[in-house]
Write a protein that holds these residues in place. Sequence first.
Motif, PDB file in Angstrom:
ATOM      1  N   TYR A 102      32.149 -10.577  -4.100  1.00 46.26           N
ATOM      2  CA  TYR A 102      32.513  -9.242  -4.474  1.00 46.26           C
ATOM      3  C   TYR A 102      31.441  -8.068  -4.141  1.00 46.26           C
ATOM      4  N   ARG A 103      30.752  -8.166  -3.049  1.00 45.42           N
ATOM      5  CA  ARG A 103      29.795  -7.104  -2.664  1.00 45.42           C
ATOM      6  C   ARG A 103      30.532  -6.027  -2.212  1.00 45.42           C
ATOM      7  N   LYS A 104      31.806  -6.019  -1.576  1.00 44.52           N
ATOM      8  CA  LYS A 104      32.621  -4.882  -1.507  1.00 44.52           C
ATOM      9  C   LYS A 104      33.625  -4.297  -2.362  1.00 44.52           C
ATOM     10  N   ALA A 105      33.501  -4.808  -3.606  1.00 43.21           N
ATOM     11  CA  ALA A 105      34.471  -4.433  -4.763  1.00 43.21           C
ATOM     12  C   ALA A 105      34.085  -3.014  -4.960  1.00 43.21           C
ATOM     13  N   ILE A 106      35.023  -2.387  -5.612  1.00 43.80           N
ATOM     14  CA  ILE A 106      34.713  -1.012  -5.924  1.00 43.80           C
ATOM     15  C   ILE A 106      34.184  -0.731  -7.316  1.00 43.80           C
ATOM     16  N   GLU A 107      34.592  -1.890  -7.984  1.00 41.99           N
ATOM     17  CA  GLU A 107      34.133  -2.040  -9.593  1.00 41.99           C
ATOM     18  C   GLU A 107      32.825  -2.320  -9.581  1.00 41.99           C
ATOM     19  N   THR A 108      32.077  -1.961 -10.810  1.00 41.38           N
ATOM     20  CA  THR A 108      31.053  -2.561 -11.045  1.00 41.38           C
ATOM     21  C   THR A 108      30.842  -4.286 -11.353  1.00 41.38           C
TER      22      THR A 108
END
Length: 227
Positions: A102-108
């Motif tokens: 999830y390194r490109k996720a916009i969330e924390t």
Amino acid sequence: MKALAIDCAVSRLAVAAKNENISAKIVLDIGIKQSEKLLPAIDYVMKETGLCAKELDYSAVTTGPGTFTGLRLGLSALKALTLSSNIPLYGIPSLDAYAWPYRKAIETVLPVIEAKEDEFFYSFFIRGEKLRAEEDAGIEEILKQLDTESPVLACGPAGKIFCERTAEISPLYSLHSFSPDEDCCNSLFEIAEKMISEKKEPLKDYDGPLYVRKSEAEIVLEAKNRS
């Protein structure tokens, strides 16, 4: 590349091997029998991928935080392989490995692993960058560090459980979980190969697990010394 990985951060150990585009994985969720079955499991995935130890380019393992027994088993097995066949071993913090997809996720991103006494090992990531060192705390303490209006993605072995318990305590948080994989072996392969490309050092002989909390044996010993 040709590699072997063990995700030993939780009681459900996963062992995986890959030989270029061929891979095999086995999961051990058998309690104390894991110590008896780990080496046969390694042998199995190696045979299924047509590998022998001397052909491996590297091995990788979760180093913690996590279960004391699992971490000791995984590290001991791969350190023995390193000593016998001179295979570099790359240690990867457990929460880093669980947050990796999830390194490109916009969330924390909030990777979580269940600890004892209704607490969780956790850290925070934004776009792949770790914001703080690993800690363990109860849900309410972790929630104090979150903005109720900011979306948070909980992941890792306890991601779903963390979200469910949070909803019971305070449904105000914009918190959701996404855990398609039950282990992080693929992440271990990817992170280790990134480390190799960046010429980062493998684990040393004296490197051990990352323990965030003391073991029960240490706690009991300290209590005896105080009495």
